[in-house]
Design a protein around this motif. Sequence first.
Motif, PDB file in Angstrom:
ATOM      1  N   ALA A  63      -4.078  -8.164  11.773  1.00  0.00           N
ATOM      2  CA  ALA A  63      -5.179  -7.363  11.242  1.00  0.00           C
ATOM      3  C   ALA A  63      -6.099  -8.274  10.440  1.00  0.00           C
ATOM      4  O   ALA A  63      -5.654  -8.950   9.522  1.00  0.00           O
ATOM      5  N   GLU A  64      -7.360  -8.267  10.808  1.00  0.00           N
ATOM      6  CA  GLU A  64      -8.307  -9.133  10.103  1.00  0.00           C
ATOM      7  C   GLU A  64      -8.618  -8.566   8.720  1.00  0.00           C
ATOM      8  O   GLU A  64      -8.893  -7.383   8.560  1.00  0.00           O
ATOM      9  N   ILE A  65      -8.526  -9.433   7.711  1.00  0.00           N
ATOM     10  CA  ILE A  65      -8.813  -8.984   6.344  1.00  0.00           C
ATOM     11  C   ILE A  65     -10.191  -9.437   5.881  1.00  0.00           C
ATOM     12  O   ILE A  65     -10.669  -9.015   4.841  1.00  0.00           O
ATOM     13  N   ASN A  74      -6.835  -2.460  -1.195  1.00  0.00           N
ATOM     14  CA  ASN A  74      -5.583  -1.936  -1.760  1.00  0.00           C
ATOM     15  C   ASN A  74      -4.407  -2.115  -0.810  1.00  0.00           C
ATOM     16  O   ASN A  74      -3.313  -2.482  -1.226  1.00  0.00           O
ATOM     17  N   LYS A  75      -4.638  -1.864   0.469  1.00  0.00           N
ATOM     18  CA  LYS A  75      -3.570  -2.063   1.443  1.00  0.00           C
ATOM     19  C   LYS A  75      -3.191  -3.537   1.492  1.00  0.00           C
ATOM     20  O   LYS A  75      -2.012  -3.898   1.505  1.00  0.00           O
ATOM     21  N   LEU A  76      -4.219  -4.385   1.478  1.00  0.00           N
ATOM     22  CA  LEU A  76      -3.974  -5.824   1.527  1.00  0.00           C
ATOM     23  C   LEU A  76      -3.114  -6.272   0.343  1.00  0.00           C
ATOM     24  O   LEU A  76      -2.178  -7.051   0.497  1.00  0.00           O
ATOM     25  N   ARG A  77      -3.435  -5.776  -0.843  1.00  0.00           N
ATOM     26  CA  ARG A  77      -2.692  -6.181  -2.035  1.00  0.00           C
ATOM     27  C   ARG A  77      -1.248  -5.688  -1.970  1.00  0.00           C
ATOM     28  O   ARG A  77      -0.375  -6.245  -2.623  1.00  0.00           O
ATOM     29  N   ARG A  78      -0.994  -4.611  -1.215  1.00  0.00           N
ATOM     30  CA  ARG A  78       0.393  -4.189  -1.007  1.00  0.00           C
ATOM     31  C   ARG A  78       1.111  -5.131  -0.048  1.00  0.00           C
ATOM     32  O   ARG A  78       2.282  -5.429  -0.192  1.00  0.00           O
ATOM     33  N   ASP A  79       0.370  -5.588   0.949  1.00  0.00           N
ATOM     34  CA  ASP A  79       0.968  -6.416   1.998  1.00  0.00           C
ATOM     35  C   ASP A  79       1.171  -7.864   1.559  1.00  0.00           C
ATOM     36  O   ASP A  79       2.021  -8.565   2.108  1.00  0.00           O
ATOM     37  N   VAL A  80       0.323  -8.315   0.641  1.00  0.00           N
ATOM     38  CA  VAL A  80       0.366  -9.717   0.222  1.00  0.00           C
ATOM     39  C   VAL A  80       0.663  -9.778  -1.274  1.00  0.00           C
ATOM     40  O   VAL A  80      -0.164  -9.398  -2.095  1.00  0.00           O
ATOM     41  N   GLY A  81       1.859 -10.243  -1.617  1.00  0.00           N
ATOM     42  CA  GLY A  81       2.234 -10.373  -3.023  1.00  0.00           C
ATOM     43  C   GLY A  81       1.880 -11.751  -3.544  1.00  0.00           C
ATOM     44  O   GLY A  81       1.745 -12.697  -2.767  1.00  0.00           O
ATOM     45  N   MET A  82       1.711 -11.848  -4.861  1.00  0.00           N
ATOM     46  CA  MET A  82       1.369 -13.156  -5.424  1.00  0.00           C
ATOM     47  C   MET A  82       2.102 -13.360  -6.748  1.00  0.00           C
ATOM     48  O   MET A  82       2.178 -12.455  -7.569  1.00  0.00           O
ATOM     49  N   VAL A 106       0.851   2.153  -7.190  1.00  0.00           N
ATOM     50  CA  VAL A 106       0.256   1.751  -5.914  1.00  0.00           C
ATOM     51  C   VAL A 106       1.013   2.364  -4.737  1.00  0.00           C
ATOM     52  O   VAL A 106       0.417   2.926  -3.821  1.00  0.00           O
ATOM     53  N   LEU A 107       2.351   2.268  -4.777  1.00  0.00           N
ATOM     54  CA  LEU A 107       3.145   2.821  -3.663  1.00  0.00           C
ATOM     55  C   LEU A 107       3.421   4.313  -3.840  1.00  0.00           C
ATOM     56  O   LEU A 107       3.967   4.949  -2.941  1.00  0.00           O
ATOM     57  N   LYS A 108       3.076   4.861  -5.024  1.00  0.00           N
ATOM     58  CA  LYS A 108       3.257   6.297  -5.319  1.00  0.00           C
ATOM     59  C   LYS A 108       4.715   6.738  -5.227  1.00  0.00           C
ATOM     60  O   LYS A 108       5.014   7.867  -4.830  1.00  0.00           O
ATOM     61  N   LYS A 109       5.617   5.828  -5.569  1.00  0.00           N
ATOM     62  CA  LYS A 109       7.040   6.194  -5.586  1.00  0.00           C
ATOM     63  C   LYS A 109       7.345   7.018  -6.830  1.00  0.00           C
ATOM     64  O   LYS A 109       6.698   6.860  -7.867  1.00  0.00           O
ATOM     65  N   GLY A 110       8.379   7.857  -6.742  1.00  0.00           N
ATOM     66  CA  GLY A 110       8.850   8.597  -7.910  1.00  0.00           C
ATOM     67  C   GLY A 110       9.494   7.653  -8.915  1.00  0.00           C
ATOM     68  O   GLY A 110       9.909   6.542  -8.564  1.00  0.00           O
ATOM     69  N   LYS A 111       9.587   8.114 -10.172  1.00  0.00           N
ATOM     70  CA  LYS A 111      10.068   7.267 -11.247  1.00  0.00           C
ATOM     71  C   LYS A 111      11.520   6.819 -11.004  1.00  0.00           C
ATOM     72  O   LYS A 111      11.836   5.637 -11.202  1.00  0.00           O
ATOM     73  N   ALA A 112      12.364   7.731 -10.586  1.00  0.00           N
ATOM     74  CA  ALA A 112      13.782   7.393 -10.407  1.00  0.00           C
ATOM     75  C   ALA A 112      13.959   6.339  -9.311  1.00  0.00           C
ATOM     76  O   ALA A 112      14.728   5.375  -9.460  1.00  0.00           O
TER      77      ALA A 112
END
Length: 242
Positions: A63-65, A74-82, A106-112
């Motif tokens: 996928a071209e960024i 935002n998707k890119l920052r999820r896919d590429v960590g630094m 960012v990932l909208k996960k629940g707290k637990a």
Amino acid sequence: MVRIEHLNKSFDETLVLKDVNLNVWPGEVVVVLGPSGSGKSTMLRCVNLLETPSAGHILIEDAEITGRSATDVNKLRRDVGMVFQSFNLFPHLSAKGNVMIGQTKVLKKGKAEAEAEALRQLTAVGLDDRADFKPAQLSGGQQQRVAIARAVAMHPQVLLFDEPTSALDPELVRGVLDVIRDLAEKSGMTMIVVTHEMGFAREVADRVVFMEDGVVVEQGLPGQVFDHPTNARTAEFLGSIK
Ligand code: ADP
Ligand code: MG
């Protein structure tokens, strides 16, 4: 996993990346070496769009960024960590809080769920007993291990490290490099690591890339580049830091 094609970057009139081409395969660990100012950080920062390339293309998993067809940042920052030289932890949050926040915001996960993953990743970097400590209560090496746990907890496609041990006292370097080596060996994560740690590069890198003045001048297997550099500048650089 990462394709960098004809990447150019200039600041004002100065061209600091000159037609850089680099492919990184899934699960590959690429170590980037080169003198200060050669464009290593700028290249990494282009891969997660902290800098906008002046010309050329970067693709993550096909996928071209870059350019008009680019995916959203935002998707890119999820896919590429630094992981940065300076850790960049939130000072008011605990170690666990730092590892949770990207997961919840960012990932909208629940707290637990985020908390369980945070504890898992802090355990993996040997800091389960420091989960409730604030960054100021941790050594530099521990802070960097929290930063690594935070990046891994996002399960990125690619993890970028920009001189992750350069800000550390010498006795803390080993522990951080061990964590990165473990991650490379056990998780199979695709990584690009900028470092001056030659022992680490030799041991962990699948491939070593040498940059000089905005150009990739040489790349190959660590043994090949370290023991039989074909480029005079590579040889000179390696000689200067041995
Ligand atoms: P390295 O990480 O290899 O030390 P950098 O990528 O940080 O090199 O820098 C490459 C060149 O780009 C240097 O000459 C640096 O001064 C210049 N540079 C980097 N960032 C900026 C910026 N934001 N504005 C202007 N020049 C920059
Ligand atoms: Mg740099």
